[in-house]
Design a protein around this motif. Structure first.
Motif, PDB file in Angstrom:
ATOM      1  N   ALA A 184      35.815 -68.366  83.967  1.00 38.05           N
ATOM      2  CA  ALA A 184      36.455 -67.132  83.496  1.00 38.05           C
ATOM      3  C   ALA A 184      37.864 -67.410  82.980  1.00 38.05           C
ATOM      4  O   ALA A 184      38.266 -66.914  81.919  1.00 38.05           O
ATOM      5  CB  ALA A 184      36.502 -66.109  84.629  1.00 38.05           C
ATOM      6  N   MET A 185      38.616 -68.229  83.723  1.00 38.36           N
ATOM      7  CA  MET A 185      39.982 -68.541  83.299  1.00 38.36           C
ATOM      8  C   MET A 185      39.981 -69.371  82.010  1.00 38.36           C
ATOM      9  O   MET A 185      40.854 -69.214  81.155  1.00 38.36           O
ATOM     10  CB  MET A 185      40.710 -69.294  84.406  1.00 38.36           C
ATOM     11  CG  MET A 185      40.981 -68.466  85.661  1.00 38.36           C
ATOM     12  SD  MET A 185      41.999 -66.991  85.351  1.00 38.36           S
ATOM     13  CE  MET A 185      40.733 -65.691  85.459  1.00 38.36           C
ATOM     14  N   GLN A 186      38.991 -70.256  81.870  1.00 34.91           N
ATOM     15  CA  GLN A 186      38.895 -71.051  80.630  1.00 34.91           C
ATOM     16  C   GLN A 186      38.644 -70.153  79.423  1.00 34.91           C
ATOM     17  O   GLN A 186      39.246 -70.335  78.361  1.00 34.91           O
ATOM     18  CB  GLN A 186      37.777 -72.091  80.765  1.00 34.91           C
ATOM     19  CG  GLN A 186      37.617 -72.989  79.538  1.00 34.91           C
ATOM     20  CD  GLN A 186      36.406 -72.609  78.699  1.00 34.91           C
ATOM     21  OE1 GLN A 186      35.287 -72.535  79.207  1.00 34.91           O
ATOM     22  NE2 GLN A 186      36.607 -72.362  77.422  1.00 34.91           N
ATOM     23  N   TYR A 187      37.759 -69.162  79.577  1.00 36.62           N
ATOM     24  CA  TYR A 187      37.486 -68.248  78.462  1.00 36.62           C
ATOM     25  C   TYR A 187      38.698 -67.383  78.160  1.00 36.62           C
ATOM     26  O   TYR A 187      38.931 -67.020  77.006  1.00 36.62           O
ATOM     27  CB  TYR A 187      36.251 -67.392  78.771  1.00 36.62           C
ATOM     28  CG  TYR A 187      34.973 -68.029  78.264  1.00 36.62           C
ATOM     29  CD1 TYR A 187      34.310 -67.518  77.156  1.00 36.62           C
ATOM     30  CD2 TYR A 187      34.455 -69.160  78.889  1.00 36.62           C
ATOM     31  CE1 TYR A 187      33.155 -68.111  76.680  1.00 36.62           C
ATOM     32  CE2 TYR A 187      33.302 -69.768  78.423  1.00 36.62           C
ATOM     33  CZ  TYR A 187      32.645 -69.240  77.322  1.00 36.62           C
ATOM     34  OH  TYR A 187      31.516 -69.840  76.837  1.00 36.62           O
ATOM     35  N   ALA A 188      39.478 -67.062  79.176  1.00 38.07           N
ATOM     36  CA  ALA A 188      40.702 -66.303  78.937  1.00 38.07           C
ATOM     37  C   ALA A 188      41.706 -67.140  78.144  1.00 38.07           C
ATOM     38  O   ALA A 188      42.321 -66.661  77.184  1.00 38.07           O
ATOM     39  CB  ALA A 188      41.309 -65.855  80.264  1.00 38.07           C
ATOM     40  N   ARG A 189      41.865 -68.420  78.531  1.00 39.19           N
ATOM     41  CA  ARG A 189      42.830 -69.293  77.849  1.00 39.19           C
ATOM     42  C   ARG A 189      42.373 -69.690  76.457  1.00 39.19           C
ATOM     43  O   ARG A 189      43.153 -69.664  75.498  1.00 39.19           O
ATOM     44  CB  ARG A 189      43.064 -70.556  78.691  1.00 39.19           C
ATOM     45  CG  ARG A 189      43.819 -70.325  79.994  1.00 39.19           C
ATOM     46  CD  ARG A 189      44.190 -71.640  80.647  1.00 39.19           C
ATOM     47  NE  ARG A 189      43.007 -72.364  81.106  1.00 39.19           N
ATOM     48  CZ  ARG A 189      42.498 -72.287  82.338  1.00 39.19           C
ATOM     49  NH1 ARG A 189      43.078 -71.496  83.238  1.00 39.19           N
ATOM     50  NH2 ARG A 189      41.439 -72.984  82.688  1.00 39.19           N
TER      51      ARG A 189
END
Length: 368
Positions: A184-189
């Motif tokens: 999830a954090m990777q897709y946000a970044r």
């Protein structure tokens, strides 16, 4: 629950089970995973959301019968990328609340591949669908994290555990939640998706399942009261301490986080109170109709491969973001669980059914 000024009423959201939409003139839609998360559905409806819940086609719909008329229910398997894409495309949610998962620590030891595949791929399919639809800036996604990501860190940390503690999961389920959170954090970044991850400590409400320890205690007591089981409550390790929250108490703050927390936020949600499992079991027995008849018995088959000794959430970040203060009433919650299982046992074993409803010594290991 206190809610920061940014959490305005009337915003629309959804759950994954999965499925909902967010704020619009005509109302919001979201996605939801049922299990015991019905209070979140209620909190969203009270805030003006139009809610869409996703269930598997083969799921037992009895637990949602009481409120199914107030939401839209669609059948989908979130591990199917095409079906997930179509559901998000058709419902056009403003918010997605992703609670869908294989969510039991104990089961994950027996089914690690299933746990990892279900939890990681369902999360990936939701994130990918939003990205492919070009709705990165339009949809806010709340992905349910878990305190199991901390694992061994709970043994090493002095006091309530904060979000900054090392992630050292000790179960395949915990590993799956580290992976889904990182994804999830990777897709946000990388792609600019609007993602928030609350790390839930133990949350309970009626309509749960017996894989959860307090539910299993209540289930056994209800069977004893009906004469369907000997007056013995079998348990695993009850020397542990756990942070437990009533879902009804925390549900409004979950909507608040989805609406107002900055994208990329990871935050603990718990009571900041650590309860002795022995004390909770003894309290449940005290509330039984004939407590003097019931004795406790250790069942080695219910012991887990690894059990953290004490787990307690540091919720200072949550309070800063939302102003929420837990209002725990553990005795009331235990009473609700007992009443739920009395009703459930009556449904499963109508009067005259002499079948032994206990699972005996071969029972699955329960959570907590």
């Amino acid at each position: 629950a206190g809610c920061a000024p940014g959490c305005a009423d009337g915003v629309r959201a959804g759950f994954a089970m999965p499925g909902t939409q967010g704020p619009r003139e005509e109302g919001p839609c979201h996605w939801h995973h049922w299990h015991a998360w019905e209070p979140h559905r209620k909190a969203l409806l009270e805030r003006g959301y139009q809610v869409t819940g996703v269930v598997r086609a083969r799921s037992n719909k009895r637990n949602i019968a009481a409120f199914a008329a107030n939401i839209t229910v669609v059948a989908a398997e979130l591990t199917d990328p095409w079906r997930t894409f179509r559901v998000i495309e058709e419902t056009a949610p403003d918010y997605i609340f992703h609670f869908a998962a294989q969510a039991f620590n104990s089961m994950s030891y027996e089914e690690p591949a299933y746990t990892l595949n279900t939890n990681i791929m369902s999360t990936l399919n939701i994130l990918e669908a939003v990205r492919k639809l070009g709705r990165e800036k339009d949809v806010r996604i709340l992905i349910a994290g878990s305190s199991t990501v901390y694992g061994m860190s709970t043994e090493q940390w002095d006091g309530p555990i904060p979000e900054s503690a090392p992630l050292q999961p000790v179960s395949p389920y915990g590993v799956s939640k580290v992976a889904t959170e990182a994804l999830a954090m990777q897709y946000a970044r990388t792609h600019g998706l609007q993602v928030v991850v609350p790390r839930f400590f133990i949350h309970l409400a009626p309509r749960g399942v017996e894989a959860l320890a307090l539910h299993e205690f209540a289930r056994q007591i209800a069977l004893i009261e009906r004469g369907l089981s000997p007056p013995v409550v079998r348990h695993g390790d009850i020397s542990t301490r756990r942070d437990i929250t009533d879902i009804v108490d925390s549900a409004p703050v979950v909507a608040c986080l989805a609406e107002s927390a900055p994208s990329g936020t990871v935050v603990n949600i718990g009571s900041n109170i650590s309860y002795s499992m022995r004390d909770l079991l003894e309290k449940a027995v005290e509330m039984a109709r004939t407590p003097e008849r019931i004795r406790l018995e250790l069942d080695a088959s219910r012991l887990r491969a690894y059990d953290e000794r004490t787990v307690m959430a540091d919720i200072s970040k949550l309070r800063q973001l939302t102003g929420w203060m837990p209002r725990p009433d553990i005795g009331h919650l235990i009473g609700l669980l007992l009443d739920y299982w009395r009703h459930e046992i009556s449904f499963r074993h109508p009067v005259g059914d002499a079948a032994d409803g206990g699972r005996g010594r071969g029972a699955a290991k329960s959570e907590l």
